[in-house]
Design a protein around this motif. Structure first.
Motif, short mmCIF file in Angstrom:
data_model
loop_
_atom_site.label_atom_id
_atom_site.label_comp_id
_atom_site.label_asym_id
_atom_site.label_seq_id
_atom_site.Cartn_x
_atom_site.Cartn_y
_atom_site.Cartn_z
N PHE A 37 0.85 -1.12 -0.02
CA PHE A 37 0.17 0.16 -0.04
C PHE A 37 1.00 1.40 -0.06
CE2 PHE A 37 -4.56 -1.31 0.91
CZ PHE A 37 -4.51 -2.53 1.13
N ARG A 38 0.11 2.50 -0.23
CA ARG A 38 0.94 3.46 0.00
C ARG A 38 0.08 4.62 0.42
NH1 ARG A 38 2.39 4.63 -6.55
NH2 ARG A 38 0.17 5.21 -7.37
N GLN A 39 0.59 5.70 1.11
CA GLN A 39 -0.29 6.81 1.49
C GLN A 39 0.65 8.10 1.45
OE1 GLN A 39 -1.51 6.07 5.63
NE2 GLN A 39 -3.31 7.25 5.27
N VAL A 40 -0.19 9.29 0.83
CA VAL A 40 0.35 10.59 1.20
C VAL A 40 -0.47 11.27 2.19
CG1 VAL A 40 1.12 10.35 -1.34
CG2 VAL A 40 -0.95 11.24 -0.78
N ARG A 45 -4.96 5.65 2.41
CA ARG A 45 -3.75 4.49 2.19
C ARG A 45 -4.61 3.74 0.91
NH1 ARG A 45 -1.05 1.75 7.20
NH2 ARG A 45 -0.65 3.84 7.60
N GLU A 46 -3.88 3.45 -0.09
CA GLU A 46 -4.35 2.81 -1.09
C GLU A 46 -3.51 1.70 -1.75
OE1 GLU A 46 -4.00 5.87 -4.25
OE2 GLU A 46 -2.10 5.35 -4.62
N TYR A 93 5.30 3.73 1.76
CA TYR A 93 4.75 2.30 1.27
C TYR A 93 4.78 1.49 2.38
CZ TYR A 93 5.05 3.86 -3.66
OH TYR A 93 4.84 4.74 -4.78
N TYR A 94 3.63 0.97 2.42
CA TYR A 94 3.53 -0.13 3.62
C TYR A 94 3.28 -1.48 3.06
CZ TYR A 94 2.53 4.07 6.19
OH TYR A 94 2.61 5.29 7.16
N CYS A 95 3.81 -2.47 3.70
CA CYS A 95 3.61 -3.94 3.48
C CYS A 95 2.37 -4.49 4.34
CB CYS A 95 4.92 -4.86 3.71
SG CYS A 95 4.79 -6.53 3.42
N ALA A 96 1.59 -5.18 3.88
CA ALA A 96 0.28 -5.65 4.83
C ALA A 96 0.40 -7.15 4.46
CB ALA A 96 -0.88 -4.95 4.48
N ALA A 97 -0.15 -7.98 5.63
CA ALA A 97 -0.29 -9.45 5.47
C ALA A 97 -1.81 -9.93 6.12
CB ALA A 97 1.00 -9.96 6.20
N ASP A 98 -2.03 -11.20 5.66
CA ASP A 98 -3.16 -11.86 6.17
C ASP A 98 -4.29 -11.27 6.01
OD1 ASP A 98 -4.41 -12.55 9.52
OD2 ASP A 98 -4.44 -13.82 7.63
#
Length: 125
Positions: A37-40, A45-46, A93-98
């Motif tokens: 994801f990314r966010q400004v 967050r998209e 930028y974010y990493c996401a799981a589950d």
């Protein structure tokens, strides 16, 4: 408990490239759908790209052909290769799981319970 840690952010000029990494640890059966994801500031967050448990990959339209998501199962690592960067790619930028990948659900942050701390990407002209 699953944990994810991002790395690889930084600065690049427009047209340049960066590669982000997401290292996952913990109960691997919960990795499931993973996404970037990314966010400004001031915006939601998209979802940028996602990979489900069987390896199907999805991208948001604006990054198709420029970003490539890959997963190295042996290292429990997710990568996001970003090329032909534009200033509009500037974000945390974010990493996401589950999470949930089906039917485009991966695009929305509320479908992911596990998050990394984020890594900044800045693209200059």
């Amino acid at each position: 408990q699953v944990q994810v840690v991002e790395s690889g952010g930084g600065s690049a000029q427009a047209g340049g490239s960066l590669r982000l990494s997401c290292s996952a640890s913990g109960h691997t059966e919960r990795f499931g759908c993973m996404a970037w994801f990314r966010q400004v500031p001031g915006k939601e967050r998209e979802g940028v790209a996602a990979i489900d448990s069987v390896g199907r990959i999805s991208y948001r339209d604006s990054v198709k052909g420029r970003f490539t998501l890959s997963r190295e199962n042996f290292r429990n690592t997710l990568y996001l290769q970003m090329t032909n960067l534009t200033q509009e790619d500037t974000a945390t930028y974010y990493c996401a799981a589950d999470g949930r990948c089906r039917g485009g659900l991966w695009k929305r942050s509320e479908h992911f319970p596990i998050w990394g701390q984020g890594t900044q990407v800045t693209v200059s002209s």
